[in-house]
Scaffold this active site. Structure first.
Site, PDB file in Angstrom:
ATOM      1  N   HIS A   1       0.928  -1.109  -0.103  1.00 13.25           N
ATOM      2  CA  HIS A   1       0.011  -0.071  -0.133  1.00 13.25           C
ATOM      3  C   HIS A   1       0.861   1.263   0.048  1.00 13.25           C
ATOM      4  CE1 HIS A   1      -2.161  -3.364   1.923  1.00 13.25           C
ATOM      5  NE2 HIS A   1      -3.245  -2.752   1.186  1.00 13.25           N
TER       6      HIS A   1
ATOM      7  N   GLY B   1      -7.397  11.354   7.284  1.00  8.55           N
ATOM      8  CA  GLY B   1      -7.967  10.695   6.398  1.00  8.55           C
ATOM      9  C   GLY B   1      -7.873  11.037   4.979  1.00  8.55           C
TER      10      GLY B   1
ATOM     11  N   ARG C   1      -6.433  16.400   2.250  1.00  4.18           N
ATOM     12  CA  ARG C   1      -5.916  16.872   3.428  1.00  4.18           C
ATOM     13  C   ARG C   1      -4.644  16.831   3.574  1.00  4.18           C
ATOM     14  NH1 ARG C   1     -10.708  14.989   7.318  1.00  4.18           N
ATOM     15  NH2 ARG C   1     -12.487  16.470   6.953  1.00  4.18           N
TER      16      ARG C   1
ATOM     17  N   ARG D   1      -2.621   4.147  -5.053  1.00  2.00           N
ATOM     18  CA  ARG D   1      -4.385   4.237  -4.810  1.00  2.00           C
ATOM     19  C   ARG D   1      -4.690   5.488  -4.522  1.00  2.00           C
ATOM     20  NH1 ARG D   1      -6.295  -1.479  -2.201  1.00  2.00           N
ATOM     21  NH2 ARG D   1      -5.102  -2.971  -3.073  1.00  2.00           N
TER      22      ARG D   1
ATOM     23  N   GLY E   1      -8.122  14.714  12.124  1.00  2.00           N
ATOM     24  CA  GLY E   1      -9.232  14.552  11.380  1.00  2.00           C
ATOM     25  C   GLY E   1     -10.429  15.040  11.870  1.00  2.00           C
TER      26      GLY E   1
ATOM     27  N   MET F   1     -13.705   7.549  13.618  1.00  2.00           N
ATOM     28  CA  MET F   1     -13.772   6.224  13.185  1.00  2.00           C
ATOM     29  C   MET F   1     -12.379   5.571  13.135  1.00  2.00           C
ATOM     30  SD  MET F   1     -16.792   6.465   9.886  1.00  2.00           S
ATOM     31  CE  MET F   1     -16.733   4.638   9.635  1.00  2.00           C
ATOM     32  N   GLU F   2     -11.460   6.211  13.624  1.00  2.00           N
ATOM     33  CA  GLU F   2     -10.058   5.596  13.235  1.00  2.00           C
ATOM     34  C   GLU F   2      -9.262   5.703  14.596  1.00  2.00           C
ATOM     35  OE1 GLU F   2     -11.721   7.218   9.445  1.00  2.00           O
ATOM     36  OE2 GLU F   2     -11.374   8.363  11.237  1.00  2.00           O
TER      37      GLU F   2
ATOM     38  N   SER G   1     -16.537  18.583  13.549  1.00  5.30           N
ATOM     39  CA  SER G   1     -17.111  19.081  12.416  1.00  5.30           C
ATOM     40  C   SER G   1     -18.833  18.915  12.449  1.00  5.30           C
ATOM     41  CB  SER G   1     -16.623  18.229  11.057  1.00  5.30           C
ATOM     42  OG  SER G   1     -17.059  16.746  11.543  1.00  5.30           O
ATOM     43  N   ASP G   2     -19.397  18.243  13.245  1.00  2.00           N
ATOM     44  CA  ASP G   2     -20.774  18.291  13.542  1.00  2.00           C
ATOM     45  C   ASP G   2     -20.886  17.668  14.967  1.00  2.00           C
ATOM     46  OD1 ASP G   2     -21.219  14.998  13.325  1.00  2.00           O
ATOM     47  OD2 ASP G   2     -19.591  15.528  12.023  1.00  2.00           O
TER      48      ASP G   2
END
Length: 238
Positions: free
Chosen positions: A5, A21, A25, A44, A90, A180-181, A203-204
């Site tokens: 990767h 992420g 960015r 990728r 993030g 999520m990470e 962010s929210d």
């Protein structure tokens, strides 16, 4: 010594890596934060750059979205490229009312409902925690800054699943935000003998519908990046 990767050569990555992420960015960090940044991998479309920050070598590599993706990139950086520290930068969703839009969360630990953690040691729920050194350095970098919170977050595999009762319980246990990470990164650092930290921009919010736009998500995280970068290089310049 390319991995499946990452196409970088040995020595292309600095010992310390910022990890957003979104590849955009990563590119923006390289263009605005690093000096003399050069592209070292783009497999990728996941871009990685190495330059300097305040005269200290520093790299940035995008991780993609979710625990499986961040675990792959973090493992390869720690195991094959000699990286010692990774700081995720993030976005996250605020949980308590005291955590507002655009606030920064320094994640000391990451609870999770993912089954990934249970696969590491049978019968044990490992504590996914940040490196104390990096947390302390981030707190020092914040100084007297406002709207910065230090505490645990919740890492989940589910982006759209609505669970208001769960967030109420998490808030009652001092959880600041959902993302999520972080748990995947912290667990990987522990397994590979590295150091990890997550510095997140809110962010929210789970309590209301107000949220940053996609463009704002890309540009309103400069403070978090500065805190994370300063924490990463603190050991080198101390």
């Amino acid at each position: 010594m390319a991995t499946p990767h990452i196409s970088a050569a040995p020595g292309d990555f600095a010992p310390h890596v910022l990890m957003p992420g979104d590849p955009r960015r990563a590119r923006r960090i390289a263009e605005t934060i690093l000096q003399d940044a050069r592209l070292v991998t783009d497999v990728r479309g996941i871009e990685g750059y190495t330059g300097t920050y305040r005269g200290v070598p520093l790299s940035v590599l995008a991780s993609g979205m979710g625990m499986p993706s961040v675990t792959i990139y973090a493992t390869e950086l720690f195991r094959f490229y000699g990286v010692r520290s990774i700081a995720r930068v993030g976005t996250a969703g605020g949980i308590p009312a005291s955590v507002g839009l655009r606030d920064v969360v320094v994640a000391t630990a990451a609870h999770t409902d993912s089954a990934m953690g249970s696969r590491r040691i049978d019968g044990v729920h490992l504590s996914d925690a940040a490196s104390f050194r990096l947390v302390a350095a981030a707190a020092q970098a914040v100084g007297t800054g406002r709207h910065v919170h230090v505490g645990p977050v919740f890492t989940t595999d589910h982006f759209y699943l609505e669970r208001p009762a769960l967030f109420e319980r998490l808030e009652a246990h001092g959880t600041l935000a959902v993302e999520m990470e972080a748990a995947g990164l912290y667990a990987t650092a522990a397994a590979e003998g590295g150091h990890a930290l997550a510095v997140l921009t809110v962010s929210d919010h789970v309590r209301h519908t107000e949220a940053l736009t996609p463009a704002e998500r890309e540009t309103d995280f400069d403070r978090a990046v500065t805190i994370a970068a300063t924490a990463l290089i603190s050991e080198t310049i101390s």
